[in-house]
Write a protein that holds these residues in place. Structure first.
Motif, PDB file in Angstrom:
ATOM      1  N   VAL A 106       0.851  -1.202   0.000  1.00 19.05           N
ATOM      2  CA  VAL A 106       0.000   0.000   0.000  1.00 19.05           C
ATOM      3  C   VAL A 106       0.885   1.249   0.000  1.00 19.05           C
ATOM      4  N   GLU A 107       1.906   1.233   0.833  1.00 18.58           N
ATOM      5  CA  GLU A 107       2.818   2.379   0.890  1.00 18.58           C
ATOM      6  C   GLU A 107       3.527   2.574  -0.446  1.00 18.58           C
ATOM      7  N   LYS A 108       3.919   1.467  -1.074  1.00 16.55           N
ATOM      8  CA  LYS A 108       4.575   1.560  -2.378  1.00 16.55           C
ATOM      9  C   LYS A 108       3.617   2.152  -3.408  1.00 16.55           C
ATOM     10  N   ASP A 109       2.364   1.689  -3.405  1.00 20.82           N
ATOM     11  CA  ASP A 109       1.364   2.218  -4.348  1.00 20.82           C
ATOM     12  C   ASP A 109       1.122   3.698  -4.104  1.00 20.82           C
ATOM     13  N   GLU A 110       1.037   4.090  -2.838  1.00 20.17           N
ATOM     14  CA  GLU A 110       0.834   5.508  -2.511  1.00 20.17           C
ATOM     15  C   GLU A 110       2.035   6.339  -2.959  1.00 20.17           C
ATOM     16  N   ARG A 111       3.226   5.817  -2.743  1.00 21.29           N
ATOM     17  CA  ARG A 111       4.450   6.542  -3.139  1.00 21.29           C
ATOM     18  C   ARG A 111       4.504   6.694  -4.662  1.00 21.29           C
ATOM     19  N   MET A 112       4.151   5.622  -5.374  1.00 18.54           N
ATOM     20  CA  MET A 112       4.157   5.679  -6.842  1.00 18.54           C
ATOM     21  C   MET A 112       3.110   6.670  -7.343  1.00 18.54           C
ATOM     22  N   ALA A 113       1.957   6.709  -6.702  1.00 19.57           N
ATOM     23  CA  ALA A 113       0.915   7.664  -7.105  1.00 19.57           C
ATOM     24  C   ALA A 113       1.395   9.090  -6.866  1.00 19.57           C
ATOM     25  N   SER A 114       2.050   9.295  -5.736  1.00 20.11           N
ATOM     26  CA  SER A 114       2.591  10.622  -5.424  1.00 20.11           C
ATOM     27  C   SER A 114       3.657  11.022  -6.435  1.00 20.11           C
ATOM     28  N   LEU A 115       4.524  10.101  -6.769  1.00 22.11           N
ATOM     29  CA  LEU A 115       5.579  10.384  -7.745  1.00 22.11           C
ATOM     30  C   LEU A 115       4.995  10.665  -9.125  1.00 22.11           C
ATOM     31  N   ARG A 116       3.967   9.927  -9.499  1.00 21.32           N
ATOM     32  CA  ARG A 116       3.317  10.180 -10.793  1.00 21.32           C
ATOM     33  C   ARG A 116       2.695  11.575 -10.807  1.00 21.32           C
ATOM     34  N   ALA A 117       2.069  11.954  -9.709  1.00 25.92           N
ATOM     35  CA  ALA A 117       1.476  13.294  -9.623  1.00 25.92           C
ATOM     36  C   ALA A 117       2.568  14.358  -9.734  1.00 25.92           C
ATOM     37  N   ASN A 118       3.686  14.148  -9.057  1.00 24.28           N
ATOM     38  CA  ASN A 118       4.809  15.093  -9.149  1.00 24.28           C
ATOM     39  C   ASN A 118       5.335  15.177 -10.573  1.00 24.28           C
ATOM     40  N   LEU A 119       5.362  14.054 -11.257  1.00 28.47           N
ATOM     41  CA  LEU A 119       5.829  14.023 -12.639  1.00 28.47           C
ATOM     42  C   LEU A 119       4.892  14.822 -13.542  1.00 28.47           C
ATOM     43  N   VAL A 120       3.598  14.688 -13.344  1.00 31.91           N
ATOM     44  CA  VAL A 120       2.622  15.451 -14.128  1.00 31.91           C
ATOM     45  C   VAL A 120       2.822  16.947 -13.891  1.00 31.91           C
ATOM     46  N   VAL A 121       3.021  17.329 -12.642  1.00 35.50           N
ATOM     47  CA  VAL A 121       3.246  18.749 -12.321  1.00 35.50           C
ATOM     48  C   VAL A 121       4.538  19.235 -12.973  1.00 35.50           C
ATOM     49  N   ALA A 122       5.592  18.451 -12.889  1.00 37.08           N
ATOM     50  CA  ALA A 122       6.875  18.841 -13.476  1.00 37.08           C
ATOM     51  C   ALA A 122       6.741  19.011 -14.985  1.00 37.08           C
ATOM     52  N   GLU A 123       6.027  18.109 -15.632  1.00 38.00           N
ATOM     53  CA  GLU A 123       5.825  18.228 -17.081  1.00 38.00           C
ATOM     54  C   GLU A 123       5.026  19.482 -17.412  1.00 38.00           C
TER      55      GLU A 123
END
Length: 115
Positions: free
Chosen positions: A6-23
């Motif tokens: 669950v923590e890994k999934d949450e971390r990956m979701a957070s990282l994906r969101a950060n990636l969208v913002v960075a793009e």
């Protein structure tokens, strides 16, 4: 699901969101840089046109009065140009930082995915 999963999934979701913002930031910075470049090009074209008008002897008398006003405008435009150049440098720096953040997010996302 287990807590680590669950923590890994949450971390990956957070990282994906950060990636969208960075793009998004990268795209916005690129658009800003393109707009500033277009403005600088338009100002350069305006200076070329004014130089051609100055060379025209037939318009010399009419231009003298306009040139005084233009000099004042040119000083203002130079300040605007300097400001735009500074904004362009800042926009390019922001784009570079966003690219670095994006790359870091992708690397971190891949590391989390691999873990």
């Amino acid at each position: 699901p287990s807590q680590p999963a669950v923590e890994k999934d949450e971390r990956m979701a957070s990282l994906r969101a950060n990636l969208v913002v960075a793009e998004s930031v990268v795209e916005e910075a690129k658009l800003m840089a393109a707009a500033i470049t277009a403005q600088l090009n338009a100002e350069a074209h305006g200076r070329e046109l004014r130089a051609a008008l100055n060379a025209s002897a037939g318009l010399k008398a009419q231009l003298d009065a306009a040139l005084d006003e233009q000099r004042k405008t040119a000083l203002i435009m130079q300040k605007v140009t300097d400001s735009l150049r500074a904004e362009l440098v800042a926009a390019k720096k922001a784009a570079e930082e966003a690219e670095q953040n994006k790359a870091a997010a992708v690397t971190e996302l891949e590391a989390v995915r691999q873990s």
